[in-house]
Design a protein around this motif. Structure first.
Motif, PDB file in Angstrom:
ATOM      1  N   PHE A  73       0.935  -0.807   0.539  1.00 50.66           N
ATOM      2  CA  PHE A  73       0.402   0.164   0.223  1.00 50.66           C
ATOM      3  C   PHE A  73       1.313   0.773  -0.164  1.00 50.66           C
ATOM      4  O   PHE A  73       2.038   1.378   0.540  1.00 50.66           O
ATOM      5  N   PRO A  74       0.348   2.477  -1.098  1.00 42.45           N
ATOM      6  CA  PRO A  74       1.199   3.113  -0.674  1.00 42.45           C
ATOM      7  C   PRO A  74       0.918   3.865   0.956  1.00 42.45           C
ATOM      8  O   PRO A  74       0.382   3.574   1.674  1.00 42.45           O
ATOM      9  N   VAL A  75       2.677   4.740   1.618  1.00 38.95           N
ATOM     10  CA  VAL A  75       3.024   5.347   2.014  1.00 38.95           C
ATOM     11  C   VAL A  75       2.153   6.446   2.071  1.00 38.95           C
ATOM     12  O   VAL A  75       2.843   8.005   1.617  1.00 38.95           O
ATOM     13  N   GLY A  76       1.318   6.912   2.872  1.00 36.47           N
ATOM     14  CA  GLY A  76       1.090   8.425   3.098  1.00 36.47           C
ATOM     15  C   GLY A  76       0.184   8.946   1.601  1.00 36.47           C
ATOM     16  O   GLY A  76      -0.191   8.096   1.036  1.00 36.47           O
ATOM     17  N   ASP A  77       0.673  10.376   1.100  1.00 37.26           N
ATOM     18  CA  ASP A  77      -0.237  10.653  -0.516  1.00 37.26           C
ATOM     19  C   ASP A  77       1.465  10.309  -1.162  1.00 37.26           C
ATOM     20  O   ASP A  77       0.829  10.795  -3.013  1.00 37.26           O
ATOM     21  N   ASP A  78       2.432   9.864  -1.023  1.00 37.48           N
ATOM     22  CA  ASP A  78       3.378   9.141  -2.017  1.00 37.48           C
ATOM     23  C   ASP A  78       2.924   8.265  -2.624  1.00 37.48           C
ATOM     24  O   ASP A  78       3.361   6.756  -2.008  1.00 37.48           O
ATOM     25  N   ASP A  79       2.822   8.456  -4.013  1.00 33.82           N
ATOM     26  CA  ASP A  79       2.088   6.517  -4.326  1.00 33.82           C
ATOM     27  C   ASP A  79       3.672   5.678  -5.309  1.00 33.82           C
ATOM     28  O   ASP A  79       4.034   4.829  -5.467  1.00 33.82           O
ATOM     29  N   ARG A  80       4.426   6.380  -5.304  1.00 31.00           N
ATOM     30  CA  ARG A  80       5.715   5.785  -5.383  1.00 31.00           C
ATOM     31  C   ARG A  80       7.012   4.741  -4.317  1.00 31.00           C
ATOM     32  O   ARG A  80       7.909   4.328  -3.832  1.00 31.00           O
ATOM     33  N   LEU A  81       6.165   4.926  -2.551  1.00 24.84           N
ATOM     34  CA  LEU A  81       7.015   4.393  -2.012  1.00 24.84           C
ATOM     35  C   LEU A  81       6.073   3.679  -1.616  1.00 24.84           C
ATOM     36  O   LEU A  81       4.608   4.430  -0.565  1.00 24.84           O
ATOM     37  N   LEU A  82       5.686   2.247  -1.068  1.00 24.88           N
ATOM     38  CA  LEU A  82       5.133   1.605  -0.654  1.00 24.88           C
ATOM     39  C   LEU A  82       5.536   0.643   0.163  1.00 24.88           C
ATOM     40  O   LEU A  82       6.981   0.732   0.807  1.00 24.88           O
ATOM     41  N   ARG A  83       4.023  -0.084   1.429  1.00 29.68           N
ATOM     42  CA  ARG A  83       5.172  -0.863   2.067  1.00 29.68           C
ATOM     43  C   ARG A  83       4.106  -2.092   2.308  1.00 29.68           C
ATOM     44  O   ARG A  83       2.945  -2.149   2.267  1.00 29.68           O
ATOM     45  N   VAL A  84       4.519  -3.147   2.719  1.00 29.16           N
ATOM     46  CA  VAL A  84       3.878  -3.928   2.917  1.00 29.16           C
ATOM     47  C   VAL A  84       2.603  -3.974   4.019  1.00 29.16           C
ATOM     48  O   VAL A  84       3.585  -3.541   4.910  1.00 29.16           O
ATOM     49  N   GLN A  85       1.256  -5.004   4.033  1.00 25.00           N
ATOM     50  CA  GLN A  85       1.466  -4.889   5.298  1.00 25.00           C
ATOM     51  C   GLN A  85      -0.171  -5.745   4.884  1.00 25.00           C
ATOM     52  O   GLN A  85      -0.398  -5.942   4.022  1.00 25.00           O
ATOM     53  N   PRO A  86      -0.713  -6.230   6.143  1.00 22.36           N
ATOM     54  CA  PRO A  86      -1.496  -7.380   6.053  1.00 22.36           C
ATOM     55  C   PRO A  86      -2.447  -6.543   5.845  1.00 22.36           C
ATOM     56  O   PRO A  86      -3.247  -5.689   5.621  1.00 22.36           O
ATOM     57  N   VAL A  87      -3.845  -7.872   5.023  1.00 20.56           N
ATOM     58  CA  VAL A  87      -4.938  -7.692   4.467  1.00 20.56           C
ATOM     59  C   VAL A  87      -5.960  -8.738   4.112  1.00 20.56           C
ATOM     60  O   VAL A  87      -5.524  -9.939   4.451  1.00 20.56           O
ATOM     61  N   ASN A  88      -6.994  -8.472   4.587  1.00 24.97           N
ATOM     62  CA  ASN A  88      -7.822  -9.298   4.792  1.00 24.97           C
ATOM     63  C   ASN A  88      -8.500  -9.351   3.139  1.00 24.97           C
ATOM     64  O   ASN A  88      -8.379  -8.021   2.424  1.00 24.97           O
ATOM     65  N   VAL A  89      -9.527 -10.174   3.089  1.00 26.11           N
ATOM     66  CA  VAL A  89     -10.036 -11.078   1.191  1.00 26.11           C
ATOM     67  C   VAL A  89     -11.253 -10.959   1.217  1.00 26.11           C
ATOM     68  O   VAL A  89     -11.259 -12.325   1.960  1.00 26.11           O
ATOM     69  N   ALA A  90     -11.698  -9.700   1.527  1.00 33.34           N
ATOM     70  CA  ALA A  90     -13.764 -10.466   0.979  1.00 33.34           C
ATOM     71  C   ALA A  90     -14.380 -11.550  -0.052  1.00 33.34           C
ATOM     72  O   ALA A  90     -13.131 -11.721  -0.592  1.00 33.34           O
ATOM     73  N   ALA A  91     -15.289 -11.948   0.696  1.00 37.77           N
ATOM     74  CA  ALA A  91     -15.665 -13.430   0.040  1.00 37.77           C
ATOM     75  C   ALA A  91     -16.174 -12.584  -1.009  1.00 37.77           C
ATOM     76  O   ALA A  91     -16.307 -11.723  -1.378  1.00 37.77           O
ATOM     77  N   ARG A  92     -15.908 -13.758  -1.968  1.00 42.28           N
ATOM     78  CA  ARG A  92     -15.829 -13.475  -3.657  1.00 42.28           C
ATOM     79  C   ARG A  92     -17.689 -13.420  -2.986  1.00 42.28           C
ATOM     80  O   ARG A  92     -19.071 -14.778  -2.936  1.00 42.28           O
ATOM     81  N   PRO A  93     -18.960 -12.484  -4.075  1.00 45.05           N
ATOM     82  CA  PRO A  93     -20.375 -12.650  -3.632  1.00 45.05           C
ATOM     83  C   PRO A  93     -20.573 -13.841  -4.559  1.00 45.05           C
ATOM     84  O   PRO A  93     -20.641 -14.021  -5.719  1.00 45.05           O
ATOM     85  N   LYS A  94     -22.314 -14.020  -4.174  1.00 47.21           N
ATOM     86  CA  LYS A  94     -22.408 -15.266  -4.141  1.00 47.21           C
ATOM     87  C   LYS A  94     -23.376 -15.280  -5.888  1.00 47.21           C
ATOM     88  O   LYS A  94     -24.078 -13.832  -6.019  1.00 47.21           O
ATOM     89  N   ALA A  95     -23.140 -16.281  -6.641  1.00 43.36           N
ATOM     90  CA  ALA A  95     -24.389 -15.588  -7.990  1.00 43.36           C
ATOM     91  C   ALA A  95     -25.686 -16.050  -8.051  1.00 43.36           C
ATOM     92  O   ALA A  95     -25.599 -16.977  -7.486  1.00 43.36           O
ATOM     93  N   ARG A  96     -26.044 -14.968  -8.477  1.00 41.37           N
ATOM     94  CA  ARG A  96     -26.619 -14.988  -8.855  1.00 41.37           C
ATOM     95  C   ARG A  96     -27.679 -15.930  -9.105  1.00 41.37           C
ATOM     96  O   ARG A  96     -27.257 -16.131 -10.247  1.00 41.37           O
ATOM     97  N   ARG A  97     -28.766 -16.467  -8.906  1.00 45.79           N
ATOM     98  CA  ARG A  97     -29.783 -17.763  -9.673  1.00 45.79           C
ATOM     99  C   ARG A  97     -30.935 -17.378 -10.246  1.00 45.79           C
ATOM    100  O   ARG A  97     -31.354 -16.744 -10.294  1.00 45.79           O
TER     101      ARG A  97
END
Length: 72
Positions: free
Chosen positions: A48-72
């Motif tokens: 993820f970017p550090v502050g407003d500088d898109d050139r400086l990144l840091r690694v951090q934990p992230v949760n991933v949302a479940a995929r939405p269920k398909a409609r029938r």
């Protein structure tokens, strides 16, 4: 609080090497993250970017949302 991204966003980031599973990280970093981010599910990380500088990144934990269920 841990950031949550969509599965599609995680897949895109992982494709370019900007995210992945915790299996590539060391145990000391994982232990620190578990203490700092109690709501983290402990499976994924991303850059993820550090502050407003898109050139400086840091690694951090992230949760991933479940995929939405398909409609029938």
């Amino acid at each position: 609080m841990t950031d949550t991204i969509t599965r599609e966003e995680f897949d895109r980031r992982a494709h370019f090497g900007d995210a992945g599973t915790t299996s590539v990280l060391n145990e000391a970093e994982l232990a620190r993250w578990r203490e700092q981010y109690p709501d983290w599910k402990g499976k994924y990380w991303s850059y993820f970017p550090v502050g407003d500088d898109d050139r400086l990144l840091r690694v951090q934990p992230v949760n991933v949302a479940a995929r939405p269920k398909a409609r029938r």
